[in-house]
Design a protein around this motif. Structure first.
Motif, PDB file in Angstrom:
ATOM      1  N   ASN A   1      -5.934   1.515  11.086  1.00 39.36           N
ATOM      2  CA  ASN A   1      -7.223   1.836  11.700  1.00 39.36           C
ATOM      3  C   ASN A   1      -8.025   2.796  10.829  1.00 39.36           C
ATOM      4  O   ASN A   1      -9.238   2.658  10.678  1.00 39.36           O
ATOM      5  CB  ASN A   1      -7.015   2.500  13.073  1.00 39.36           C
ATOM      6  N   ALA A   2      -7.321   3.764  10.253  1.00 37.62           N
ATOM      7  CA  ALA A   2      -7.987   4.802   9.480  1.00 37.62           C
ATOM      8  C   ALA A   2      -8.196   4.415   8.017  1.00 37.62           C
ATOM      9  O   ALA A   2      -8.907   5.112   7.291  1.00 37.62           O
ATOM     10  CB  ALA A   2      -7.175   6.099   9.560  1.00 37.62           C
ATOM     11  N   GLY A   3      -7.561   3.327   7.579  1.00 33.06           N
ATOM     12  CA  GLY A   3      -7.641   2.960   6.165  1.00 33.06           C
ATOM     13  C   GLY A   3      -6.867   3.910   5.272  1.00 33.06           C
ATOM     14  O   GLY A   3      -7.284   4.217   4.167  1.00 33.06           O
ATOM     15  N   GLN A   4      -5.728   4.361   5.777  1.00 36.55           N
ATOM     16  CA  GLN A   4      -4.857   5.281   5.038  1.00 36.55           C
ATOM     17  C   GLN A   4      -3.472   4.649   4.936  1.00 36.55           C
ATOM     18  O   GLN A   4      -2.871   4.358   5.959  1.00 36.55           O
ATOM     19  CB  GLN A   4      -4.651   6.571   5.847  1.00 36.55           C
TER      20      GLN A   4
ATOM     21  N   LYS B   1      -9.248   7.708  -3.962  1.00 34.55           N
ATOM     22  CA  LYS B   1      -9.859   9.035  -3.890  1.00 34.55           C
ATOM     23  C   LYS B   1      -8.897  10.112  -3.430  1.00 34.55           C
ATOM     24  O   LYS B   1      -9.176  11.291  -3.530  1.00 34.55           O
ATOM     25  CB  LYS B   1     -11.063   8.994  -2.944  1.00 34.55           C
ATOM     26  N   ARG B   2      -7.763   9.702  -2.845  1.00 36.59           N
ATOM     27  CA  ARG B   2      -6.829  10.695  -2.312  1.00 36.59           C
ATOM     28  C   ARG B   2      -5.718  11.015  -3.288  1.00 36.59           C
ATOM     29  O   ARG B   2      -5.291  12.159  -3.417  1.00 36.59           O
ATOM     30  CB  ARG B   2      -6.196  10.175  -1.007  1.00 36.59           C
ATOM     31  N   VAL B   3      -5.208   9.960  -3.940  1.00 38.46           N
ATOM     32  CA  VAL B   3      -4.023  10.134  -4.768  1.00 38.46           C
ATOM     33  C   VAL B   3      -4.377   9.815  -6.215  1.00 38.46           C
ATOM     34  O   VAL B   3      -4.939   8.762  -6.503  1.00 38.46           O
ATOM     35  CB  VAL B   3      -2.887   9.199  -4.284  1.00 38.46           C
ATOM     36  N   GLU B   4      -4.051  10.727  -7.090  1.00 38.66           N
ATOM     37  CA  GLU B   4      -4.293  10.494  -8.510  1.00 38.66           C
ATOM     38  C   GLU B   4      -3.403   9.367  -9.014  1.00 38.66           C
ATOM     39  O   GLU B   4      -2.348   9.103  -8.436  1.00 38.66           O
ATOM     40  CB  GLU B   4      -3.967  11.780  -9.284  1.00 38.66           C
ATOM     41  N   ASN B   5      -3.786   8.742 -10.093  1.00 38.24           N
ATOM     42  CA  ASN B   5      -2.973   7.712 -10.750  1.00 38.24           C
ATOM     43  C   ASN B   5      -2.875   6.411  -9.966  1.00 38.24           C
ATOM     44  O   ASN B   5      -2.048   5.564 -10.278  1.00 38.24           O
ATOM     45  CB  ASN B   5      -1.525   8.189 -10.994  1.00 38.24           C
TER      46      ASN B   5
ATOM     47  N   LEU C   1      -8.774  -2.987   2.874  1.00 37.79           N
ATOM     48  CA  LEU C   1      -8.932  -2.338   4.188  1.00 37.79           C
ATOM     49  C   LEU C   1      -7.794  -1.361   4.462  1.00 37.79           C
ATOM     50  O   LEU C   1      -8.015  -0.250   4.959  1.00 37.79           O
ATOM     51  CB  LEU C   1      -8.931  -3.400   5.296  1.00 37.79           C
ATOM     52  N   ILE C   2      -6.573  -1.797   4.146  1.00 36.83           N
ATOM     53  CA  ILE C   2      -5.406  -0.948   4.396  1.00 36.83           C
ATOM     54  C   ILE C   2      -5.460   0.293   3.496  1.00 36.83           C
ATOM     55  O   ILE C   2      -5.054   1.382   3.896  1.00 36.83           O
ATOM     56  CB  ILE C   2      -4.096  -1.751   4.150  1.00 36.83           C
ATOM     57  N   MET C   3      -6.018   0.116   2.287  1.00 37.85           N
ATOM     58  CA  MET C   3      -6.151   1.249   1.367  1.00 37.85           C
ATOM     59  C   MET C   3      -7.423   2.054   1.654  1.00 37.85           C
ATOM     60  O   MET C   3      -7.637   3.117   1.068  1.00 37.85           O
ATOM     61  CB  MET C   3      -6.192   0.760  -0.084  1.00 37.85           C
ATOM     62  N   GLY C   4      -8.274   1.526   2.521  1.00 36.45           N
ATOM     63  CA  GLY C   4      -9.483   2.266   2.893  1.00 36.45           C
ATOM     64  C   GLY C   4     -10.559   2.283   1.823  1.00 36.45           C
ATOM     65  O   GLY C   4     -11.384   3.207   1.782  1.00 36.45           O
ATOM     66  N   CYS C   5     -10.597   1.262   0.952  1.00 35.64           N
ATOM     67  CA  CYS C   5     -11.600   1.264  -0.121  1.00 35.64           C
ATOM     68  C   CYS C   5     -12.508   0.038  -0.037  1.00 35.64           C
ATOM     69  O   CYS C   5     -13.144  -0.338  -1.024  1.00 35.64           O
ATOM     70  CB  CYS C   5     -10.928   1.344  -1.490  1.00 35.64           C
ATOM     71  N   GLU C   6     -12.594  -0.566   1.143  1.00 37.31           N
ATOM     72  CA  GLU C   6     -13.310  -1.842   1.283  1.00 37.31           C
ATOM     73  C   GLU C   6     -14.793  -1.741   0.921  1.00 37.31           C
ATOM     74  O   GLU C   6     -15.389  -2.699   0.449  1.00 37.31           O
ATOM     75  CB  GLU C   6     -13.134  -2.408   2.702  1.00 37.31           C
TER      76      GLU C   6
ATOM     77  N   ALA D   1       0.832  -1.198   0.000  1.00 38.52           N
ATOM     78  CA  ALA D   1       0.000   0.000   0.000  1.00 38.52           C
ATOM     79  C   ALA D   1       0.870   1.253   0.000  1.00 38.52           C
ATOM     80  O   ALA D   1       0.624   2.208  -0.743  1.00 38.52           O
ATOM     81  CB  ALA D   1      -0.925  -0.006   1.222  1.00 38.52           C
ATOM     82  N   ALA D   2       1.922   1.237   0.820  1.00 38.09           N
ATOM     83  CA  ALA D   2       2.772   2.427   0.944  1.00 38.09           C
ATOM     84  C   ALA D   2       3.552   2.686  -0.340  1.00 38.09           C
ATOM     85  O   ALA D   2       3.606   3.823  -0.833  1.00 38.09           O
ATOM     86  CB  ALA D   2       3.738   2.258   2.121  1.00 38.09           C
ATOM     87  N   ILE D   3       4.145   1.645  -0.900  1.00 40.18           N
ATOM     88  CA  ILE D   3       4.964   1.835  -2.101  1.00 40.18           C
ATOM     89  C   ILE D   3       4.096   2.250  -3.283  1.00 40.18           C
ATOM     90  O   ILE D   3       4.439   3.172  -4.032  1.00 40.18           O
ATOM     91  CB  ILE D   3       5.778   0.558  -2.411  1.00 40.18           C
ATOM     92  N   ALA D   4       2.942   1.589  -3.430  1.00 41.75           N
ATOM     93  CA  ALA D   4       2.061   1.951  -4.547  1.00 41.75           C
ATOM     94  C   ALA D   4       1.632   3.415  -4.417  1.00 41.75           C
ATOM     95  O   ALA D   4       1.651   4.177  -5.390  1.00 41.75           O
ATOM     96  CB  ALA D   4       0.834   1.028  -4.563  1.00 41.75           C
TER      97      ALA D   4
END
Ligand SMILES: Nc1ncnc2c1ncn2[C@@H]1O[C@H](COP(=O)(O)OP(=O)(O)O)[C@@H](O)[C@H]1O
Ligand SMILES: [Mg+2]
Lengths: 88, 269
Positions: free
Chosen positions: B221-224, B78-82, B48-53, B21-24
Motif C-alpha cells: 500500500n505504501a510502496g515500501q 530514494k531511500r536506500v543507496e546502491n 509499485l511495490i518499490m514505490g517509484c511508479e 523487492a525485499a531481497i534487492a
C-alpha cells in the motif's frame, strides 16, 4: 480423555492428503521430464492401440525410464479396467 | 561481474515481486550495488511495490530497442543507496524481450552492479524462461499449497535444463526455496503443508520462510519494500533470508506457534 483433548479441535489432516498427492504427481512429472522426448507421443500411440481392444482411461498407460549403469530400462504399466468380463 | 539471481515460481501471485523487492533492498542496505529488473512485460508491478511508479520514464524494452540507454532507464531508489530499478515495459508485445537484447543489457549491467535480481513473470513460457536463462542462481518462491509446490517443481526442471550455463555444459544453477505466506497455526492444525513437507517434495536447500503477514499488504500500500519495515515479522524474515543468501548462519524465525497459557489455549481460537 484429558481436558486438553476435549478442547482440542478435531484434527483435519488435509495437509497429509496434500503431501501424498503431491508426491505422486511430482514423481510422475519428473519421470516424464527425464525420459526421452519421444515418450509422450509413444504413450499416446500405445493408448490408441490398446483402445482397439479394451476401453481404458487416459492414464492407463504409465511409462518410466530407469537408468541402471549403462543400461536404460523402459518400464511400461498398463492398467486394465476393473470389470473385465472377456466380452470386450 | 554481477551475480544474476532469478526470483521465480511458476505459479502467479505467490510473492515473487514482494520477494524481489525485499531481497534487492536488503542486498543494497548491506552496501552491495544492486539492480532489480521487472521481467513481467505487459503487467509492470515492481515499480509499485518499490514505490517509484511515478518516476518511470523509460523501461527495459526501451533499453533493448535502443530508445534509451541504461543510465536513462534505471531508477535510483530514494531511500536506500546502491539500489536501482529497471521497470518492465507495458507493451502487449510478448516478443519485445529478445534473447539478444536481454543478453546485451544484462551484460552491460553486470559491469556496474554486484547483484542483478530478475523478477520473473508467472508461467513457464517465454518471459519466465528469459528471466531464468542468464541467471547464476535462483530463488524459488513457493506457497505451502499443492499447485504452488507442483509449479515450483516444474520450474526446477526448467532451471536444471534450460539455462545458458547448462546449455554450455556447466552445472545446473543452485535453486533455493523461499517458502512464503507460511502460517504456523494452520500447519499445527494439519491444514497446511509444513516446511518439512515442502522440503521433502522439492528436495532443495531452504533459503527462508516468510510468514503470512499483514505487513506485506501495508508495505505494498505504501510502496515500501517490506524489508524496510524492520519491526514486522515478514520484514525480519526477509532480512534473515538476505543474510542466509550471503552465507550468514541465521536460525529460522516465525515458524512456530507462539506458546500460549492455559486460558489462551481455551479462548484463543
Ligand atoms: N508473506 C505474505 N503475507 C501476506 N501476503 C503476501 C505475502 N507475500 C505476498 N503476499 C501478497 O500476495 C500477493 C501476490 O504477491 P506478489 O509479490 O505480487 O506475487 P507474484 O509476483 O508472485 O505474482 C500480493 O497481494 C501480496 O501482497
Ligand atoms: Mg510479480
Amino acid at each position: 480423555m484429558g481436558i486438553f483433548d476435549y478442547f482440542r479441535q478435531p484434527r483435519q489432516k488435509s495437509a497429509n492428503v496434500a503431501k501424498e498427492r503431491l508426491q505422486i504427481i511430482v514423481a510422475r512429472e519428473r519421470a516424464a521430464r527425464s525420459g526421452p522426448d519421444y515418450l509422450p507421443a509413444m504413450q499416446q500411440e500405445l493408448l490408441q492401440v490398446i483402445r482397439k481392444y479394451v476401453e481404458v482411461d487416459d492414464d492407463a498407460v504409465q511409462m518410466n525410464v530407469d537408468r541402471e549403469g549403462d543400461c536404460e530400462v523402459l518400464e511400461l504399466n498398463i492398467t486394465l479396467p476393473d470389470h473385465e468380463d472377456g466380452t470386450g | 561481474m554481477a551475480r544474476i539471481v532469478v526470483v521465480t515460481s511458476g505459479k502467479g501471485g505467490v510473492g515473487k515481486t514482494t520477494t524481489s523487492a525485499a531481497i534487492a533492498t536488503g542486498l543494497a542496505q548491506r552496501g552491495h550495488r544492486t539492480a532489480v529488473i521487472d521481467f513481467d512485460v505487459g503487467l509492470r508491478n515492481l515499480d509499485l511495490i518499490m514505490g517509484c511508479e511515478r518516476r518511470v520514464v523509460y523501461d527495459f524494452v526501451n533499453v533493448i530497442n535502443g530508445d534509451a540507454n541504461l543510465k536513462q532507464a534505471l531508477i535510483r531508489d530514494k531511500r536506500v543507496e546502491n539500489l536501482y530499478i529497471l521497470p518492465a515495459s507495458q507493451t502487449r508485445d510478448k516478443e519485445a524481450l529478445t534473447e539478444d537484447g536481454v543478453e546485451r543489457v544484462l551484460g552491460e549491467m553486470a559491469e556496474e552492479f554486484d547483484y542483478i535480481i530478475c523478477d520473473s513473470p508467472a508461467g513457464i513460457e517465454r518471459g519466465a524462461l528469459m528471466a531464468a536463462y542468464h541467471a547464476d542462481e535462483a530463488v524459488v518462491v513457493t506457497n505451502p499449497e499443492v499447485s504452488s509446490v507442483r509449479d515450483s517443481d516444474r520450474i526446477l526442471g526448467i532451471l536444471a535444463s534450460k539455462t545458458r550455463k547448462v546449455e554450455q555444459g556447466g552445472d545446473p544453477m543452485p535453486g533455493r526455496l523461499l517458502l512464503t505466506r507460511y502460517s504456523p497455526e494452520r500447519v499445527e492444525r494439519g491444514e497446511m503443508l509444513s516446511i518439512e513437507d515442502v522440503g521433502d517434495i522439492l528436495a532443495i536447500d531452504l533459503l527462508g520462510v516468510i510468514p503470512e503477514s499483514q505487513a506485506v499488504l501495508n508495505a505494498s500500500n505504501a510502496g515500501q519494500p517490506v524489508i524496510l519495515d524492520a519491526e514486522s515479522d515478514a520484514g525480519q524474515a526477509y532480512d534473515d533470508a538476505v543474510g542466509r543468501f550471503l552465507g550468514e548462519d541465521r536460525p529460522l524465525r516465525f515458524v512456530d506457534v507462539p506458546k500460549r497459557g492455559f486460558f489462551g489455549r481455551l479462548f484463543g481460537g
